[in-house]
Design an enzyme around this catalytic site. Structure first.
Site, mmCIF file in Angstrom:
data_model
loop_
_atom_site.group_PDB
_atom_site.id
_atom_site.type_symbol
_atom_site.label_atom_id
_atom_site.label_comp_id
_atom_site.label_asym_id
_atom_site.label_seq_id
_atom_site.Cartn_x
_atom_site.Cartn_y
_atom_site.Cartn_z
ATOM 1 N N TRP A 20 -0.800 40.024 -24.657
ATOM 2 C CA TRP A 20 -0.286 40.542 -23.383
ATOM 3 C C TRP A 20 -0.503 42.048 -23.262
ATOM 4 O O TRP A 20 -0.865 42.556 -22.202
ATOM 5 C CB TRP A 20 1.209 40.221 -23.297
ATOM 6 C CG TRP A 20 1.927 40.735 -22.116
ATOM 7 C CD1 TRP A 20 1.451 40.867 -20.849
ATOM 8 C CD2 TRP A 20 3.299 41.171 -22.078
ATOM 9 N NE1 TRP A 20 2.443 41.347 -20.019
ATOM 10 C CE2 TRP A 20 3.578 41.542 -20.754
ATOM 11 C CE3 TRP A 20 4.315 41.253 -23.032
ATOM 12 C CZ2 TRP A 20 4.830 42.016 -20.358
ATOM 13 C CZ3 TRP A 20 5.562 41.708 -22.648
ATOM 14 C CH2 TRP A 20 5.808 42.090 -21.321
ATOM 15 N N ARG A 21 -0.312 42.759 -24.383
ATOM 16 C CA ARG A 21 -0.359 44.227 -24.310
ATOM 17 C C ARG A 21 -1.747 44.802 -24.559
ATOM 18 O O ARG A 21 -1.892 46.003 -24.724
ATOM 19 C CB ARG A 21 0.667 44.825 -25.284
ATOM 20 C CG ARG A 21 2.112 44.469 -24.907
ATOM 21 C CD ARG A 21 3.124 45.026 -25.892
ATOM 22 N NE ARG A 21 4.443 44.466 -25.671
ATOM 23 C CZ ARG A 21 5.351 44.976 -24.827
ATOM 24 N NH1 ARG A 21 5.070 46.054 -24.141
ATOM 25 N NH2 ARG A 21 6.530 44.397 -24.683
ATOM 26 N N TYR A 52 -2.665 37.972 -17.992
ATOM 27 C CA TYR A 52 -2.410 39.195 -18.754
ATOM 28 C C TYR A 52 -3.413 40.284 -18.378
ATOM 29 O O TYR A 52 -4.602 40.024 -18.245
ATOM 30 C CB TYR A 52 -2.450 38.921 -20.272
ATOM 31 C CG TYR A 52 -1.241 38.142 -20.771
ATOM 32 C CD1 TYR A 52 -0.095 37.997 -19.976
ATOM 33 C CD2 TYR A 52 -1.225 37.551 -22.027
ATOM 34 C CE1 TYR A 52 1.014 37.285 -20.415
ATOM 35 C CE2 TYR A 52 -0.109 36.835 -22.473
ATOM 36 C CZ TYR A 52 0.999 36.712 -21.654
ATOM 37 O OH TYR A 52 2.098 35.994 -22.092
ATOM 38 N N ARG A 128 5.788 29.373 -16.037
ATOM 39 C CA ARG A 128 7.187 29.416 -15.578
ATOM 40 C C ARG A 128 7.442 28.228 -14.661
ATOM 41 O O ARG A 128 6.536 27.801 -13.940
ATOM 42 C CB ARG A 128 7.472 30.723 -14.819
ATOM 43 C CG ARG A 128 7.610 31.905 -15.762
ATOM 44 C CD ARG A 128 8.178 33.144 -15.114
ATOM 45 N NE ARG A 128 8.358 34.167 -16.125
ATOM 46 C CZ ARG A 128 9.467 34.358 -16.828
ATOM 47 N NH1 ARG A 128 10.520 33.594 -16.607
ATOM 48 N NH2 ARG A 128 9.537 35.296 -17.753
ATOM 49 N N GLY A 213 10.498 43.218 -27.009
ATOM 50 C CA GLY A 213 9.488 44.079 -26.382
ATOM 51 C C GLY A 213 9.554 45.515 -26.898
ATOM 52 O O GLY A 213 9.120 46.436 -26.225
HETATM 53 N N1 LIG Z 1 5.863 33.157 -21.972
HETATM 54 C C1 LIG Z 1 6.258 34.289 -21.414
HETATM 55 O O1 LIG Z 1 6.827 34.307 -20.299
HETATM 56 C C2 LIG Z 1 6.021 35.571 -22.138
HETATM 57 C C3 LIG Z 1 6.625 36.758 -21.694
HETATM 58 C C4 LIG Z 1 6.377 37.929 -22.430
HETATM 59 C C5 LIG Z 1 5.555 37.886 -23.564
HETATM 60 N N2 LIG Z 1 4.960 36.710 -23.942
HETATM 61 C C6 LIG Z 1 4.105 36.635 -25.145
HETATM 62 O O2 LIG Z 1 4.815 37.186 -26.234
HETATM 63 C C7 LIG Z 1 3.997 38.178 -26.850
HETATM 64 C C8 LIG Z 1 4.878 39.197 -27.494
HETATM 65 O O3 LIG Z 1 5.695 39.854 -26.535
HETATM 66 P P1 LIG Z 1 6.073 41.373 -26.756
HETATM 67 O O4 LIG Z 1 4.850 42.197 -26.779
HETATM 68 O O5 LIG Z 1 7.155 41.724 -25.797
HETATM 69 O O6 LIG Z 1 6.633 41.264 -28.273
HETATM 70 P P2 LIG Z 1 7.492 42.191 -29.205
HETATM 71 O O7 LIG Z 1 6.885 42.031 -30.561
HETATM 72 O O8 LIG Z 1 8.925 41.878 -29.012
HETATM 73 O O9 LIG Z 1 7.282 43.687 -28.680
HETATM 74 C C9 LIG Z 1 6.087 44.377 -28.869
HETATM 75 C C10 LIG Z 1 6.360 45.837 -28.553
HETATM 76 O O10 LIG Z 1 7.173 46.372 -29.609
HETATM 77 C C11 LIG Z 1 6.560 47.523 -30.148
HETATM 78 N N3 LIG Z 1 6.762 47.528 -31.601
HETATM 79 C C12 LIG Z 1 6.474 46.559 -32.488
HETATM 80 N N4 LIG Z 1 6.783 46.934 -33.741
HETATM 81 C C13 LIG Z 1 7.277 48.189 -33.639
HETATM 82 C C14 LIG Z 1 7.797 49.123 -34.579
HETATM 83 N N5 LIG Z 1 7.837 48.834 -35.894
HETATM 84 N N6 LIG Z 1 8.267 50.327 -34.121
HETATM 85 C C15 LIG Z 1 8.220 50.615 -32.792
HETATM 86 N N7 LIG Z 1 7.736 49.776 -31.836
HETATM 87 C C16 LIG Z 1 7.271 48.568 -32.265
HETATM 88 C C17 LIG Z 1 5.079 47.352 -29.865
HETATM 89 O O11 LIG Z 1 4.450 48.621 -29.811
HETATM 90 P P3 LIG Z 1 3.124 48.902 -30.725
HETATM 91 O O12 LIG Z 1 2.007 48.179 -30.084
HETATM 92 O O13 LIG Z 1 2.997 50.396 -30.669
HETATM 93 O O14 LIG Z 1 3.433 48.417 -32.113
HETATM 94 C C18 LIG Z 1 5.094 46.664 -28.515
HETATM 95 O O15 LIG Z 1 5.188 47.608 -27.464
HETATM 96 C C19 LIG Z 1 3.103 38.684 -25.721
HETATM 97 O O16 LIG Z 1 1.911 39.278 -26.203
HETATM 98 C C20 LIG Z 1 2.809 37.407 -24.990
HETATM 99 O O17 LIG Z 1 1.774 36.708 -25.642
HETATM 100 C C21 LIG Z 1 5.192 35.567 -23.248
#
Ligand SMILES: NC(=O)c1ccc[n+]([C@@H]2O[C@H](COP(=O)([O-])OP(=O)(O)OC[C@H]3O[C@@H](n4cnc5c(N)ncnc54)[C@H](OP(=O)(O)O)[C@@H]3O)[C@@H](O)[C@H]2O)c1
Length: 293
Positions: A20-21, A52, A128, A213
């Site tokens: 996603w990111r 995405y 969704r 997130g």
């Molecule tokens: N089905 C749905 O409706 C839905 C909705 C949202 C997401 N998703 C899926 O879920 C996946 C994960 O979601 P998410 O990206 O929100 O997951 P997440 O792992 O909860 O959050 C990722 C964010 O946290 C930061 N982060 C991670 N480790 C860190 C650390 N040690 N210190 C500081 N910041 C940290 C990352 O920044 P850095 O990149 O700088 O590490 C990134 O911005 C998405 O890629 C997508 O595939 C699905």
């Protein structure tokens, strides 16, 4: 890394990785490094959605597969469909909405296959639930997509148990997962029936935003127990927050969202972190904001 069977013929790595990111601001080399890093630590499942990065990320990932077609047999691809965003690339869209019509689903799957440079999707998720979802029509379309070989398995995301049951009642193939939000800042699915519903049916939930997130790292996140435990054990907040999810017996599959290889490596160690019963409840108390009753 452990594999979680979601069907007799398909298992997903216990931790998966979401794109996603991703964006064009990263180089293709950096994206390739993220995928290689995942594979190195045993993460073989990549979570996508048509929309995405304004409908462009499947193609970014697909470019890697085009360069190295052998990669396809070592990975599992999950992608989603159904959300129609306001986008310059879709001028016909006048309002954000959900479209699960047979024509749109077929279009979306064909487009995902083309962008991803693959001829099959391992798991197609309905992104969704739509208030206008027609379960009979949808069941027929999903069955056709699986029969055609374009999609191996189907599932849903963000569906309530009732919405899941309704669709499943019309579908003769099993829905293999529900991808839901669950993390220390959003623990409600543990008690609102979401997790119980899936666990009762032995359906492994995929968990999106397992680190909220990135909000668990913010100074204002009320997670004192997590911070203290991380300090005492010399572990990252991310590793402990993931270990908390992985300790649940219902076979959660967290979807990581970091764009940093070293954070993927750290996350993969979470499966080896032991939380005893009271450690788990210390983090749960953080999540609830108070002691359990
Ligand atoms: N089905 C749905 O409706 C839905 C909705 C949202 C997401 N998703 C899926 O879920 C996946 C994960 O979601 P998410 O990206 O929100 O997951 P997440 O792992 O909860 O959050 C990722 C964010 O946290 C930061 N982060 C991670 N480790 C860190 C650390 N040690 N210190 C500081 N910041 C940290 C990352 O920044 P850095 O990149 O700088 O590490 C990134 O911005 C998405 O890629 C997508 O595939 C699905």
């Amino acid at each position: 890394m452990k594999q979680i069977a979601i069907s007799p013929d398909l298992s997903l790595s216990n931790i998966s990785y979401g794109v996603w990111r991703w964006s064009e601001e990263q180089t293709a080399r950096a994206q390739q490094e993220l995928v290689e890093c995942c594979l190195e630590v045993g993460i073989d499942t990549f979570d996508h959605a048509d929309l995405y990065n304004d409908y462009r990320n499947e193609a970014l990932f697909g470019a890697l597969l085009k360069n190295d077609p052998r990669l396809r047999s070592s990975i599992k691809i999950v992608t989603k469909c159904g959300i129609q965003l306001l986008s310059r690339s879709r001028p016909e869209t006048r309002v954000k909405h959900y479209d699960y019509s047979p024509a749109h689903l077929r279009y979306s799957v064909d487009r995902s296959l083309k962008c991803l440079h693959t001829d099959y999707i391992d798991v197609l998720l309905l992104h969704r639930p739509s208030p206008l979802l027609n379960p009979d029509e949808l069941a027929a379309t999903l069955t056709d997509l699986v029969s055609s070989g374009k999609v191996r398995h189907v599932g849903v995301s963000n569906f309530t148990p009732a919405q899941f049951s309704l669709l499943q009642s019309r579908l003769h193939i099993p829905l293999r997962t529900n991808q839901i939000e669950l993390n220390l800042l959003h623990p409600q699915p543990l008690t609102d029936g979401q997790v119980d519903f899936l666990y009762e049916r032995s359906i492994p939930p995929m968990i999106w935003s397992p680190l909220a997130g990135g909000r668990i790292f913010r100074a204002d996140a009320p997670l004192q127990g997590l911070r203290r435990m991380a300090e005492e054990r010399g572990l990252g907040l991310d590793v402990l927050a993931l270990a908390w999810l992985l300790a649940h017996p219902a076979s959660f599959i967290p979807v990581l969202g970091t764009n940093q290889p070293e954070r993927i490596r750290a996350a993969a160690t979470a499966a080896r972190v032991h939380l005893d019963l009271q450690d788990w409840f210390i983090l749960y108390r953080d999540a609830l904001g108070c002691d359990v009753p």
